[in-house]
Scaffold this active site. Structure first.
Site, PDB file in Angstrom:
ATOM      1  N   GLU A   1       1.546   6.489  11.806  1.00  0.00           N
ATOM      2  CA  GLU A   1       2.521   5.242  10.921  1.00  0.00           C
ATOM      3  C   GLU A   1       3.357   5.566  12.434  1.00  0.00           C
ATOM      4  O   GLU A   1       3.512   6.270  13.237  1.00  0.00           O
ATOM      5  CB  GLU A   1       2.908   7.093  10.610  1.00  0.00           C
ATOM      6  CG  GLU A   1       2.034   6.903   8.687  1.00  0.00           C
ATOM      7  CD  GLU A   1       2.481   6.291   8.415  1.00  0.00           C
ATOM      8  OE1 GLU A   1       3.578   5.406   7.502  1.00  0.00           O
ATOM      9  OE2 GLU A   1       1.816   5.193   7.996  1.00  0.00           O
ATOM     10  N   ARG A   2       4.460   4.581  12.017  1.00  0.00           N
ATOM     11  CA  ARG A   2       5.836   4.144  13.273  1.00  0.00           C
ATOM     12  C   ARG A   2       6.327   5.092  12.249  1.00  0.00           C
ATOM     13  O   ARG A   2       6.644   5.799  11.576  1.00  0.00           O
ATOM     14  CB  ARG A   2       5.592   2.842  12.336  1.00  0.00           C
ATOM     15  CG  ARG A   2       4.708   1.385  12.867  1.00  0.00           C
ATOM     16  CD  ARG A   2       6.091   0.526  11.915  1.00  0.00           C
ATOM     17  NE  ARG A   2       4.905  -0.941  11.846  1.00  0.00           N
ATOM     18  CZ  ARG A   2       3.333  -1.086  11.403  1.00  0.00           C
ATOM     19  NH1 ARG A   2       3.141  -0.681  10.165  1.00  0.00           N
ATOM     20  NH2 ARG A   2       2.548  -1.826  11.070  1.00  0.00           N
TER      21      ARG A   2
ATOM     22  N   LYS B   1       1.120  -1.420  -0.129  1.00  0.00           N
ATOM     23  CA  LYS B   1       0.192  -0.204  -0.237  1.00  0.00           C
ATOM     24  C   LYS B   1       0.860   1.254   0.391  1.00  0.00           C
ATOM     25  O   LYS B   1       0.998   1.831  -1.253  1.00  0.00           O
ATOM     26  CB  LYS B   1      -1.181  -0.167   0.585  1.00  0.00           C
ATOM     27  CG  LYS B   1      -1.666  -1.049   1.250  1.00  0.00           C
ATOM     28  CD  LYS B   1      -2.949  -0.911   2.061  1.00  0.00           C
ATOM     29  CE  LYS B   1      -2.330  -1.114   3.520  1.00  0.00           C
ATOM     30  NZ  LYS B   1      -1.523  -2.853   3.865  1.00  0.00           N
TER      31      LYS B   1
END
Length: 465
Positions: free
Chosen positions: A192-193, A166
């Site tokens: 998000e990481r 993705k």
């Protein structure tokens, strides 16, 4: 961060004191009740702690969600009123920057110098000012442009489980809009990481698209209030760029499912009773609040591409179904495609667009797309027979369809520009007209003698065949 919040709250008034703190949930005793979604804050040990009002407990108390870790806060600290909802600074200088939810720099650069502030919670554009979809936004990605084209000013979802590509697809879309359409991109990292955000920032710089891109992150370790609102902050910047620059604005969100998760966290913290499969009872209205502002006006277009994590690859999950109802184009990323080595891993049979219509696309595009889909569907039907009895068990007509479908399947793979440094294969973009010409040739049988491997991971078939 301090400069931006100071400017936001220059005219702040004291409104009450902290009564109780439970993680990110803070109860405040107020002299007067602030409206819901009002931005409050307190200052302790030279640190700014912004809050957002979510609940009126009684005539003198409100419950807020902290947008900053609450470690160090204590009871009876004074709380101040910002005078309005959460606001962010907007300026054309935001392009090329990496910011947090408040518009504060995360890239080590200077703060945004601007006198204009915008509320992140705002109504969508008036219906009279909106414009309908005008055409296809070409991406240069063959399988997307052919079978599930992006609608200019529409909303597209990339659905898939973990590790199916993705984020890589989103990076390629950013590259396409900047290079093919001379537009601008706004990327929102929802939960998000930190590692992924850091890598993405450097990859955007290496790909040369960062000068026309704005990146915003609500990181995974931050308060659920930040992860819940960073999408609205990014959308506010996209609306500003649409209205002031009149350009094609590509809004990318990775990952909308984490936005839903943050809303679920907040709902649980506020004590609401869970609804279907444990999701918050306000799921539909929260998703709609975000999605209905993604709209094109006479001033410019906002085209949204949203990555959506699918829990356990279950497309009937309530969160997935709710997001799906707002989209114009659905791109399904499949593990079976990845297992075959077909990248991008778009499933050509499950992916679709509401605008796959002869009137909208034109006769040529519609007929070619339908014929390609028919060949691939017939091949899928015959796969079990081929596995058990071999290709020789098929009729001559079916063998010909299978041979062409296998080549079409490989032809719809493609190397990406943003992955060149990782794979060593130069990325390619293919115009829609060239993709249609190549597919027509496959369907006619012009490439029946070409080996399958020569159709794999390349651009146009006209290059050297």
């Amino acid at each position: 961060m301090q400069q931006i919040i100071q400017s936001m709250h220059a005219k702040a008034d004291p409104i009450g004191i902290i009564e109780e703190i439970q993680g990110p949930v803070v109860d405040i005793v107020c002299d007067r009740l602030p409206p819901l979604h009002q931005a409050l804050f307190c200052i302790f040990d030279h640190e700014y702690y912004p809050f957002e009002v979510y609940l009126h407990l009684d005539a003198h108390r409100v419950r807020v969600i902290a947008l900053h870790p609450t470690g160090g806060l204590k009871r009876h600290l004074p709380v101040f009123d910002s005078g309005g909802p959460l606001r962010i600074p907007v300026t054309p200088d935001c392009l090329g920057r990496m910011l947090d939810m408040f518009g504060a720099p995360l890239d080590g650069g200077p703060s945004l110098n601007t006198g204009e502030m915008r509320n992140i919670i705002a109504p969508p554009a008036l219906l009279a000012e909106s414009v309908p979809a005008e055409g296809i936004l070409e991406t240069g990605i063959k399988v997307i442009d052919l079978l599930c084209p992006f609608i200019k000013g529409g909303k597209t979802g990339l659905f898939g489980g973990a590790g199916v590509g993705k984020t890589v697809l989103i990076m390629e879309f950013m590259h396409a809009v900047v290079s093919l359409h001379q537009g601008v991109s706004v990327f929102a990292g929802l939960g998000e990481r930190i590692r992924e955000g850091h890598e993405l920032w450097h990859e955007m710089q290496d790909a040369g698209v960062m000068p026309r891109t704005l990146m915003m992150f609500g990181q995974m370790d931050e308060s659920p209030g930040v992860r819940f609102r960073v999408g609205l902050s990014a959308l506010t910047y996209a609306e500003y760029l649409r209205d002031t620059m009149s350009k094609e604005v590509l809004l990318l969100m990775d990952n909308v499912f984490r936005f839903v998760q943050a809303g679920s966290e907040i709902s649980g913290l506020l004590g609401r009773m869970p609804a279907t499969v444990g999701y918050q009872p306000t799921l539909m209205s929260e998703v709609a609040e975000l999605q209905e502002r993604i709209i094109s006006t006479r001033g410019g277009d906002i085209t949204a591409v949203e990555a959506v994590y699918v829990p356990a690859d279950d497309m009937t999950d309530p969160a997935v179904s709710t997001i799906l109802s707002h989209l114009d184009t659905t791109v399904i990323l499949s593990r079976s495609q990845a297992a075959k080595g077909i990248y991008p891993t778009v499933d050509p049979l499950q992916s679709s667009s509401k605008m796959m219509d002869r009137i909208f696309l034109g006769d040529r595009h519609y007929i070619v797309a339908e014929n390609v889909r028919e060949h691939l569907a017939r091949y899928q039907e015959l796969e079990d027979i081929i596995a058990m009895l071999g290709l020789e068990a098929l009729s001559e007509k079916d063998r010909r369809i299978v041979m062409r479908a296998r080549k079409l399947q490989r032809y719809l793979s493609q190397p990406f520009h943003v992955m060149t440094s990782h794979t060593g294969i130069q990325g390619v973009s293919v115009k829609l007209g060239q993709t249609l010409t190549d597919c027509e040739a496959f369907l006619r049988g012009d490439y029946d003698t070409v080996p399958e491997e020569q159709c794999y991971m390349r651009g146009s078939m006209q290059a050297d065949v």
